[in-house]
Design an enzyme around this catalytic site. Structure first.
Site: not given
Ligand code: KIV
Length: 291
Positions: A66-67, A109, A138, A140, A207
């Protein structure tokens, strides 16, 4: 499809181009790499072409992170990213990888607000990402997420957890800063990591955690490879945001980033140099890239 029919005016992704031979990256293979001590090289990807090039360069895992909220959408944080957007980018990545008969492991994510309300909501959101083509999802956090992880894993969804700096809760954390510096915080991280492994998580992103703590947690998790970002070289693998490692940014990058385009003649070469540096342990360098 003939080659001519498969040709497009933009980009050069061929239909069904062969890759240099390698076995598909699967969950058993990732766990076997962890046990053998072979480092896992992960990058983020958000579109078809970069995903195909990363696969070609030998990247083991692609995270549709989600970056993308920051690097593709120009947002100040990941908080505004939606599940629909994550599914769209996951589909793009999967399509690119399939075009080159890819072997890479793809992680989708779960964005903020798509798994916090209930385990059922998490299941629906995870199913949407898996149907978009992800192999793993993924999410968090520790604490309350542990039962959500167990719920998803019991229903056949491989889960990557994420501890330390968790960008979706940046406002609660008070900014993008190192986590686990005090002994209480470090103990909590250790407890959460062990509980996530027990709940069935088969990968854990750490992280911005101090290098010594990340190495210690890694040793405690034989069944859950740790993937570090800003957490030193003692983790089972590494991840970087693709734009960062290609030096595509304006302004300052975090200290844990290295620009692999320096000295590379193509994006593919830069990605291959990243894979080599992760595998031979020269990236990250604890003296430069860690706390
Ligand atoms: O969203 C993302 O790209 C991430 C990474 C920085 C681990 O969670």
């Amino acid at each position: 499809m003939t080659e001519a029919a498969a040709r497009t005016p933009y980009g050069t992704l061929p239909a069904a181009a062969p890759l240099p031979p390698r076995k598909p990256v699967s969950l058993p293979r990732l766990l076997e790499m962890r046990q053998r001590g072979e480092k896992i090289a992960m990058l983020t990807a958000y579109d078809a072409t970069f995903a195909a090039v990363a696969d070609h360069a030998g990247v083991d895992c692609l995270l549709v992170g989600d970056s993308l909220g920051m690097v593709c959408q120009g947002r100040p944080s990941t908080v505004g990213v939606t599940l629909e957007e994550m599914c769209y980018h996951t589909e793009c990545v999967v399509r690119g990888v399939r075009r080159v008969q890819g072997t890479v492991w793809i992680i989708g994510d779960l964005p903020f607000g798509s798994y916090q309300t209930s385990r059922e909501e998490a299941m629906r959101s995870a199913a949407a990402l898996m149907q978009a083509g992800a192999h793993m999802v993924k999410l968090e956090g520790g604490g309350w997420t542990i039962e959500t992880v167990r719920f998803l894993v019991e229903r056949g969804i491989p889960v990557c957890a994420h501890l330390g700096l968790t960008p979706q809760t940046v406002h609660a954390l008070g900014g993008y800063r190192v986590q686990g510096r005090s002994s209480e915080q470090a103990e909590q991280l250790r407890r959460d990591a062990l509980a996530l492994q027990d709940a069935g998580a088969t990968m854990l992103v750490l992280e911005m955690v101090p290098a010594a703590l990340a190495a210690d947690i890694t040793q405690q998790l034989p069944r859950c490879p740790t993937i570090g970002i800003g957490s030193g070289n003692g983790t089972a693998g590494q991840v970087l945001v693709m734009h960062d490692m290609l030096g595509i940014h304006l302004g300052k990058t975090p200290k844990f980033v290295h620009n692999f385009m320096e000295g590379a003649s193509s994006v593919r070469d830069a990605m291959a140099a990243y894979v080599t540096a992760v595998k031979n342990g020269t990236f990250p360098d604890n003296a430069l890239h860690a706390w």
